[in-house]
Motif scaffolding. Structure first.
Motif, short mmCIF file in Angstrom:
data_model
loop_
_atom_site.label_atom_id
_atom_site.label_comp_id
_atom_site.label_asym_id
_atom_site.label_seq_id
_atom_site.Cartn_x
_atom_site.Cartn_y
_atom_site.Cartn_z
N ILE A 1 0.88 -1.17 0.00
CA ILE A 1 0.00 0.00 0.00
C ILE A 1 0.91 1.22 0.00
CG2 ILE A 1 -1.79 1.26 1.25
CD1 ILE A 1 -2.60 -1.45 2.51
N TRP A 2 0.97 1.92 -1.14
CA TRP A 2 1.94 3.00 -1.36
C TRP A 2 1.17 4.31 -1.53
CZ3 TRP A 2 5.15 3.71 -6.43
CH2 TRP A 2 6.21 4.62 -6.19
N LEU A 3 1.31 5.19 -0.55
CA LEU A 3 0.47 6.39 -0.50
C LEU A 3 1.31 7.67 -0.41
CD1 LEU A 3 -2.14 5.12 2.13
CD2 LEU A 3 -2.30 4.98 -0.36
N ALA A 4 0.70 8.76 -0.85
CA ALA A 4 1.32 10.09 -0.76
C ALA A 4 0.25 11.08 -0.29
CB ALA A 4 1.87 10.50 -2.12
N PRO A 5 0.65 12.17 0.37
CA PRO A 5 2.02 12.53 0.70
C PRO A 5 2.55 11.78 1.92
CG PRO A 5 0.53 14.19 1.55
CD PRO A 5 -0.31 13.22 0.76
N GLY A 6 3.87 11.86 2.09
CA GLY A 6 4.51 11.23 3.23
C GLY A 6 4.66 12.22 4.38
N GLY A 7 5.59 11.88 5.27
CA GLY A 7 5.83 12.74 6.42
C GLY A 7 4.91 12.47 7.59
N ILE A 8 4.18 11.33 7.55
CA ILE A 8 3.26 11.05 8.65
C ILE A 8 3.69 9.83 9.47
CG2 ILE A 8 1.34 11.99 7.32
CD1 ILE A 8 0.24 9.10 7.22
N GLY A 9 4.86 9.26 9.13
CA GLY A 9 5.30 8.06 9.84
C GLY A 9 5.37 8.25 11.34
#
Length: 460
Positions: A308-316
């Motif tokens: 499951i590859w989602l954008a945007p990132g920075g929420i890890g």
């Protein structure tokens, strides 16, 4: 079904042990694994030279996958990729490599003193990730350089897959060995909802990690041989030099049980994972998150639905801190959630809930602009092969001043473990920009003081 190896180890649990390892099967941890952590004895075989119990497990796994033969490793697909490449080539052979391959491919070519021929991957113009290879470019390279072997990553770290059937036809046309790093695709053969396994497509060598999507312990891996052109004993000899001489029996047994589980329940489990992928994709439709697999500009039709590859990132960090959810990868631009044999529907429900809540709180905006610097860079000019760089004088320099210099080391952001710069290669401004953008988002691969090793002109 318990194997002979399992039964033999189990029968030795209460034996007095005047052999390695030092815990003597007595509990020193809360896991209880000591009972099966044993050494090479009568009845436990030898992983680096299997004759009986381990060889029987390898035979049964090969039968399950439909390959001619199979090798188990406890040093991961890294060791098997290296052994597979070095064991099917000779010094000086040309090996074709799509640039976004794992660092173990580069290591094999380095230590085997092979000549690497790079093939540029297709780069998605929106997100900047390598997602595949142009078949015309690939065939041109195979034909022009008279390759010994071609190494393909299938699937990529992000779950995109090339047309491997067409690639195999190209290799056959020019009598080139096809070696497939299918580390992330050990599950493919168990369901038609997933890409076709490279074993079924008659790749000469296929490498699987059994811990990435299957249920074995970390470092469990398999190498499958599907061709009479490959000498399995030569590969075993190379593996014995790369792999520990004290192999972990818990890992070996976990590989066996991972395959047993998939043989029994794999199709059902993969149907469940495909349904989860579809549900996440549908349920985030009204959030600010995008499913990148749907946004790729290139004609990539084959997708591994375990990713499951989602954008945007920075929420890890937010997912970990506020929702107790850990993701595989987050580079600030996108994030990757990997599913596997242990993934349950409830896990996906929690992820969906978290993403909806984060979106509702205004974390991101639809149509968010992507940093143009964060695009996978093209290869620099190759001045020499990586192994030749070892014999050169070196010095350190700040990465910001390294443009135009020849690197003497690999720069490898991890994950996914794909080198950005290789020894013997000219460092470009594009590489430096990309490395800077990765460092800003806490992706490993640079020293703390941003120093890199470069070649200092004269050979030693």
């Amino acid at each position: 079904m318990k194997s002979k190896l399992y039964s033999n180890i189990e029968s030795k649990k209460k034996n007095i042990k005047f052999h390695m390892p030092g815990h003597k099967s007595r509990p020193f941890t809360s896991t209880g694994w000591e009972e099966f952590d044993i050494t090479e004895l009568n009845g436990t075989d030898n992983l680096n030279n299997p004759k009986k119990e381990i060889k029987d497990i390898e035979w049964r796994i090969a039968k399950s996958y439909g390959s001619k033969s199979c090798i188990i490793s406890v040093n991961g697909s890294t060791a098997l990729i290296m052994a597979g490449i070095m064991g099917s080539s000779r010094e000086g052979d040309r090996i074709g490599v799509v640039r976004n391959c794992h660092k173990s491919v580069f290591s094999a070519i380095h230590y085997g003193r092979l000549n690497i021929v790079f093939i540029e991957p297709l780069i998605d113009s929106v997100y900047g990730y390598p997602v595949g290879v142009d078949l015309n470019d690939l065939e041109d390279t195979v034909k022009r350089f008279k390759l010994k072997a071609l190494v393909i990553t299938y699937p990529t770290y992000y779950g995109t897959c090339d047309d491997l059937k067409a690639i195999k036809q190209i290799c056959d046309r020019y009598q080139v060995l096809l070696i497939v790093d299918e580390a992330h695709g050990a599950h493919f053969k168990y369901s038609s909802r997933f890409p076709c396994s490279s074993i079924e497509l008659q790749a000469d060598i296929t490498i699987h990690s059994t811990h990435k999507t299957l249920s074995s312990l970390n470092q469990g891996a398999l190498l499958h041989i599907n061709s009479d052109k490959i000498d399995i004993e030569k590969i075993r000899r190379h593996l014995s030099m790369l792999q520990t001489s004290s192999p972990s029996y818990p890992i070996i047994l976990s590989v066996e049980e991972a395959i047993d589980y998939m043989d029994e329940k794999g199709e059902e489990k993969l149907e469940e994972l495909a349904a989860i992928y579809d549900k996440v994709k549908e349920d985030i439709g009204n959030t600010c998150f995008n499913n990148i697999h749907d946004k790729i500009e290139h004609d990539i039709k084959i997708i591994d639905k375990s990713k499951i590859w989602l954008a945007p990132g920075g929420i890890g960090d937010i997912l970990t801190r506020d929702y107790n959810i850990d993701v595989e990868f987050d580079d600030g631009k996108s994030f990757l959630c990997m599913m596997g044999a242990g993934t349950e529907k409830e896990d996906a429900d929690r992820l969906i809930f978290a993403l909806k809540e984060i979106s509702d709180k205004g974390f991101c905006k639809k149509g968010q602009k992507i940093d143009s610097k964060m695009k996978f860079p093209k290869c620099g000019k190759k001045v020499m092969d990586a192994w030749q760089a070892e014999d050169m004088k070196i010095r350190t320099i700040n990465i910001q001043k390294a443009e135009g210099k020849t690197s003497s080391s690999y720069l490898v952001p991890y994950p996914p473990g794909v080198p950005i710069v290789c020894p013997g290669e000219i460092i470009t401004s594009e590489m430096i920009e990309y490395i800077n953008s990765l460092s800003e988002n806490s992706v490993e691969g640079m020293s703390a003081d941003n120093m890199v090793y470069i070649i200092d002109e004269e050979p030693i």
